[in-house]
Design an enzyme around this catalytic site. Structure first.
Site, PDB file in Angstrom:
ATOM      1  N   HIS A 158       0.841  -1.151   0.160  1.00  0.00           N
ATOM      2  CA  HIS A 158       0.007  -0.049   0.000  1.00  0.00           C
ATOM      3  C   HIS A 158       0.822   1.163   0.112  1.00  0.00           C
ATOM      4  O   HIS A 158       0.418   2.214   0.489  1.00  0.00           O
ATOM      5  CB  HIS A 158      -0.898   0.004   1.102  1.00  0.00           C
ATOM      6  CG  HIS A 158      -1.767  -1.396   1.312  1.00  0.00           C
ATOM      7  ND1 HIS A 158      -2.922  -1.469   0.881  1.00  0.00           N
ATOM      8  CD2 HIS A 158      -1.401  -2.551   1.845  1.00  0.00           C
ATOM      9  CE1 HIS A 158      -3.299  -2.704   1.462  1.00  0.00           C
ATOM     10  NE2 HIS A 158      -2.366  -3.489   2.141  1.00  0.00           N
ATOM     11  N   SER A 279      13.847  22.070 -16.026  1.00  0.00           N
ATOM     12  CA  SER A 279      12.800  22.709 -16.330  1.00  0.00           C
ATOM     13  C   SER A 279      12.980  24.036 -16.855  1.00  0.00           C
ATOM     14  O   SER A 279      13.975  24.781 -16.592  1.00  0.00           O
ATOM     15  CB  SER A 279      11.920  22.814 -15.065  1.00  0.00           C
ATOM     16  OG  SER A 279      10.759  24.016 -15.228  1.00  0.00           O
ATOM     17  N   LYS A 285      15.067  22.487 -10.969  1.00  0.00           N
ATOM     18  CA  LYS A 285      14.590  21.078 -11.326  1.00  0.00           C
ATOM     19  C   LYS A 285      15.548  20.204 -11.928  1.00  0.00           C
ATOM     20  O   LYS A 285      16.600  20.520 -12.859  1.00  0.00           O
ATOM     21  CB  LYS A 285      13.607  21.242 -12.267  1.00  0.00           C
ATOM     22  CG  LYS A 285      12.228  21.753 -11.751  1.00  0.00           C
ATOM     23  CD  LYS A 285      11.680  20.969 -10.288  1.00  0.00           C
ATOM     24  CE  LYS A 285      11.079  19.543 -10.687  1.00  0.00           C
ATOM     25  NZ  LYS A 285       9.665  19.837 -11.375  1.00  0.00           N
ATOM     26  N   GLU A 292      10.175   8.465 -16.608  1.00  0.00           N
ATOM     27  CA  GLU A 292       8.809   8.804 -16.834  1.00  0.00           C
ATOM     28  C   GLU A 292       8.303   8.531 -18.271  1.00  0.00           C
ATOM     29  O   GLU A 292       7.359   8.127 -18.505  1.00  0.00           O
ATOM     30  CB  GLU A 292       8.810  10.364 -16.844  1.00  0.00           C
ATOM     31  CG  GLU A 292       8.840  10.889 -15.366  1.00  0.00           C
ATOM     32  CD  GLU A 292       9.099  12.368 -15.514  1.00  0.00           C
ATOM     33  OE1 GLU A 292       7.812  13.169 -15.132  1.00  0.00           O
ATOM     34  OE2 GLU A 292      10.165  12.872 -15.614  1.00  0.00           O
TER      35      GLU A 292
END
Ligand code: ARG
Length: 460
Positions: A158, A279, A285, A292
């Site tokens: 979980h 970024s 960033k 991804e």
């Protein structure tokens, strides 16, 4: 001849430009070129063997095709706008090279059995290439596991801390998944490896063709048994694409963990800047784009599977032009998975594990609570009762902001008289891992054996 196409004889006019453009598949099936030529060479040899071509004719055709193969390999083959698909392109070129003798090559054959032959040859190679790429990824994973053999981390259920495990145990879980993928693909090979030549347009031929002969030349252990099925069957593509979909599932699962774990909240992983991007807006960033993107490309692979299944659903026997639409989704799925496997292996080799952060994380979240419960079970306490007792201990420790190992024996004894000095041996993440006994668990000795097994398996 007004209509110079392969099938022009019956027609009194050229196809509309729009119809020609709409049905052209060359952009997609061009990649089958070499398989098409190899298949045609085998077909020509079979025709000679069956007495349907004489030695001179067959030689001319084979030499012409071999030259075409070289042109294709060298990239000097020139495709014409009038080439409808890869078959017509190769046959057109053969005419240019050897003249009218080229007209005998298509004896006893149709593009319907020809295309599925090309596809089967392509998929056979693809399975080999996937095999190599999966192994490469497995090897990278193994390097990772061996680099941090004793590192203890939390296992999650979980996405909450559950029990301590070795980092290498986590890595080995992915080796298992990718191994199943590889096994599934080699199982599929049995059904890919069926020669369709001889089925013709779908009902066979009145000529004394020898399908076993072409099958043997092309290394197919089996030939088709039903000509209608032979030209209509794309099950092998579905099967392999489903296998690719599962590879994608596994890729996206590991990538998800990598994305998550490289976040500041986890800080377990440091993905090399070579595989991250910044970024355009936020100067601080460093984004884990490659994992991804691999995760994101899963959609394309699943989509390919659904697209192919939908194309096949409800198709009457035998060949229908719809089947031309089997290639684009299959090829893009295959390319995507091949590329993803390859780049992920490189990313992994360049990803450092933040040992300190992982170890610290393994000491939080009461990962050793289960071990404390099993301590009581070994003293004959029913598990349900032990569970209740340790639940209360955890509640107490949390209120005191203490780890279980920081509670005194006297404090523990408040919850059960059965706790004794030996409790210290089962608490802490490191002890917990060491105390695992069962097969397939994270016990360090068992994990070490697994590492050895994989090292042997993956050695060339
Ligand atoms: N381009 C076609 C395909 O991919 C080849 C077979 C064409 N057959 C036909 N009867 N038009 O399926």
């Amino acid at each position: 001849m007004e209509n110079k196409r392969l099938w022009g004889g019956r027609f009194d006019r050229k196809p509309a430009q729009a119809a020609e453009a709409f049905s052209n598949s060359l952009d997609v099936d061009r990649r089958l070129a070499e398989y098409d030529v190899v298949g045609s060479i085998a077909h020509a040899k079979m025709l000679e063997h069956a007495g349907l071509l004489n030695g001179t004719e067959s030689k001319k055709i084979v030499v012409g095709l071999s030259e075409i193969k070289t042109e294709l390999e060298k990239g000097t083959f020139v495709f014409e706008p009038s080439d409808e698909d890869i078959h017509t392109a190769v046959e057109r070129r053969l005419y240019e090279k050897i003249g009218d003798s080229a007209g005998k090559l298509h004896t006893g054959r149709s593009r319907n059995d020809q295309i599925v032959l090309d596809e089967r040859l392509y998929v056979r190679d693809l399975i080999n290439r996937l095999d190599i790429k999966i192994k490469t990824l497995q090897k990278a994973l193994l390097v990772w596991a061996k680099e941090y053999p004793d590192l203890v981390m939390p296992a999650f259920t979980h996405l909450q801390h559950s029990q301590p495990i070795l980092f290498s145990h986590w890595v080995l879980a992915y080796l298992e998944m990718f191994q199943r993928d590889q096994d599934r693909l080699s199982d599929a090979l049995v059904r890919v490896n069926v020669a369709p030549l001889g089925a013709g347009a779908g009902a066979g031929s009145s000529l004394p063709l020898k399908p076993e002969y072409t099958a043997k030349l092309l290394g197919f252990p089996k030939i088709f048994t039903n000509s209608l099925d032979a030209v209509s069957d794309r099950d092998f593509l579905v099967e392999v694409l489903a296998d690719l979909a599962l590879v994608s599932v596994h890729l996206s699962r590991i990538c998800e963990e990598m994305v998550l774990w490289s976040s500041a909240e986890f800080n377990y992983l440091d993905i090399s800047a070579e595989y991250c991007t910044g970024s355009s807006a936020l100067p601080q960033k460093k984004n884990p784009d490659i994992p991804e993107l691999i995760r994101g490309k899963t959609g394309l692979v699943f989509g390919g599977l659904i697209s192919l299944l939908t194309t096949l659903k409800g198709l009457p026997l035998s060949y229908n032009r719809d089947l031309q639409e089997d290639k684009a989704p299959f090829f893009s799925a295959a390319d995507t998975v091949l590329d993803s496997l390859e780049i992920l292996a490189s990313v992994i080799l360049k990803t450092k594990v933040n040992i300190g952060a992982v170890e610290k994380s393994a000491e939080t979240g009461y990962l050793d609570a289960f071990d404390l419960a099993e301590f009581l079970v070994k003293k004959n306490v029913p598990f349900r009762e032990a569970h209740r007792i340790v639940g209360a201990v955890v509640k107490y420790a949390a209120a005191q902001k203490k780890k279980l190992s920081e509670l005194s024996l006297a404090q523990l004894k408040e919850f059960s008289k059965l706790f004794d000095r030996k409790v210290a041996d089962v608490l802490s993440a490191k002890n917990s891992v060491r105390n695992r006994k069962t097969a397939g668990s994270t016990n360090p000795a068992l994990v070490a054996l697994q590492l050895q097994k994989w090292a042997k398996l993956l050695k060339e």
